[in-house]
Design a protein around this motif. Sequence first.
Motif, PDB file in Angstrom:
ATOM      1  N   GLN A   5      36.084  21.509  41.064  1.00 44.62           N
ATOM      2  CA  GLN A   5      36.355  21.618  42.495  1.00 44.62           C
ATOM      3  C   GLN A   5      37.798  22.084  42.655  1.00 44.62           C
ATOM      4  O   GLN A   5      38.721  21.419  42.156  1.00 44.62           O
ATOM      5  N   MET A   6      37.988  23.202  43.343  1.00 46.18           N
ATOM      6  CA  MET A   6      39.325  23.770  43.512  1.00 46.18           C
ATOM      7  C   MET A   6      39.670  23.828  44.988  1.00 46.18           C
ATOM      8  O   MET A   6      38.980  24.497  45.765  1.00 46.18           O
ATOM      9  N   ASN A   7      40.728  23.134  45.361  1.00 43.50           N
ATOM     10  CA  ASN A   7      41.202  23.113  46.748  1.00 43.50           C
ATOM     11  C   ASN A   7      42.605  23.708  46.822  1.00 43.50           C
ATOM     12  O   ASN A   7      43.292  23.840  45.809  1.00 43.50           O
ATOM     13  N   SER A   8      43.011  24.031  48.034  1.00 42.49           N
ATOM     14  CA  SER A   8      44.368  24.560  48.262  1.00 42.49           C
ATOM     15  C   SER A   8      44.685  25.702  47.294  1.00 42.49           C
ATOM     16  O   SER A   8      45.743  25.726  46.662  1.00 42.49           O
ATOM     17  N   LEU A   9      43.763  26.631  47.196  1.00 41.54           N
ATOM     18  CA  LEU A   9      43.926  27.727  46.233  1.00 41.54           C
ATOM     19  C   LEU A   9      45.105  28.620  46.595  1.00 41.54           C
ATOM     20  O   LEU A   9      45.412  28.823  47.780  1.00 41.54           O
ATOM     21  N   ARG A  10      45.743  29.141  45.548  1.00 38.20           N
ATOM     22  CA  ARG A  10      46.916  29.998  45.686  1.00 38.20           C
ATOM     23  C   ARG A  10      46.647  31.347  45.021  1.00 38.20           C
ATOM     24  O   ARG A  10      45.814  31.415  44.108  1.00 38.20           O
ATOM     25  N   PRO A  11      47.350  32.388  45.424  1.00 35.01           N
ATOM     26  CA  PRO A  11      47.143  33.688  44.763  1.00 35.01           C
ATOM     27  C   PRO A  11      47.334  33.617  43.249  1.00 35.01           C
ATOM     28  O   PRO A  11      46.639  34.320  42.512  1.00 35.01           O
ATOM     29  N   GLU A  12      48.214  32.749  42.785  1.00 35.40           N
ATOM     30  CA  GLU A  12      48.450  32.632  41.340  1.00 35.40           C
ATOM     31  C   GLU A  12      47.305  31.947  40.598  1.00 35.40           C
ATOM     32  O   GLU A  12      47.306  31.894  39.360  1.00 35.40           O
ATOM     33  N   ASP A  13      46.315  31.433  41.324  1.00 33.06           N
ATOM     34  CA  ASP A  13      45.116  30.888  40.687  1.00 33.06           C
ATOM     35  C   ASP A  13      44.109  31.987  40.354  1.00 33.06           C
ATOM     36  O   ASP A  13      43.082  31.720  39.718  1.00 33.06           O
ATOM     37  N   THR A  14      44.390  33.213  40.784  1.00 30.70           N
ATOM     38  CA  THR A  14      43.492  34.327  40.497  1.00 30.70           C
ATOM     39  C   THR A  14      43.374  34.540  38.997  1.00 30.70           C
ATOM     40  O   THR A  14      44.366  34.707  38.292  1.00 30.70           O
ATOM     41  N   ALA A  15      42.146  34.501  38.496  1.00 30.89           N
ATOM     42  CA  ALA A  15      41.891  34.638  37.063  1.00 30.89           C
ATOM     43  C   ALA A  15      40.381  34.590  36.847  1.00 30.89           C
ATOM     44  O   ALA A  15      39.618  34.272  37.755  1.00 30.89           O
ATOM     45  N   LYS A  16      39.992  34.856  35.614  1.00 26.19           N
ATOM     46  CA  LYS A  16      38.611  34.604  35.213  1.00 26.19           C
ATOM     47  C   LYS A  16      38.575  33.196  34.624  1.00 26.19           C
ATOM     48  O   LYS A  16      39.392  32.865  33.756  1.00 26.19           O
ATOM     49  N   TYR A  17      37.651  32.398  35.107  1.00 27.88           N
ATOM     50  CA  TYR A  17      37.549  31.000  34.700  1.00 27.88           C
ATOM     51  C   TYR A  17      36.390  30.821  33.732  1.00 27.88           C
ATOM     52  O   TYR A  17      35.270  31.297  33.996  1.00 27.88           O
TER      53      TYR A  17
END
Length: 123
Positions: free
Chosen positions: A81-93
């Motif tokens: 569960q990912m909340n408060s996402l930021r542009p720096e969270d952009t990636a392949k998971y």
Amino acid sequence: VHLVESGGGLVQAGGSLTLSCVASGRMFSSYAMGWFRQEPGKGREFVAAIGGRGGRTYHAEPALGRFTISRDYGANTLYLQMNSLRPEDTAKYYCAARVSSVLGAMESDYDYWGQGTQVTVSS
């Protein structure tokens, strides 16, 4: 063990996403599981892990307070569960499974990997 991630997508900064990883195999409950992410041209970065058999969880510092790892033993599914996402969270998971109930925080700790799901956070 076969792992299939889903749930990625495009979201605005501050938004939320829930990633899922369905695992095949009867040993899912005893395996430690983890989430990693990778940006183009960079190595995989540890995000969070959960031990097998109701073991503890561990979140990397960038994920603390925003991301939560969990698992559904009956459904053989791992979640992030990912909340408060930021542009720096952009990636392949990527989700990963370890043939041990002890969680690990290094890429080399894990034995099986999914194909990944892309998360893009716009500013």
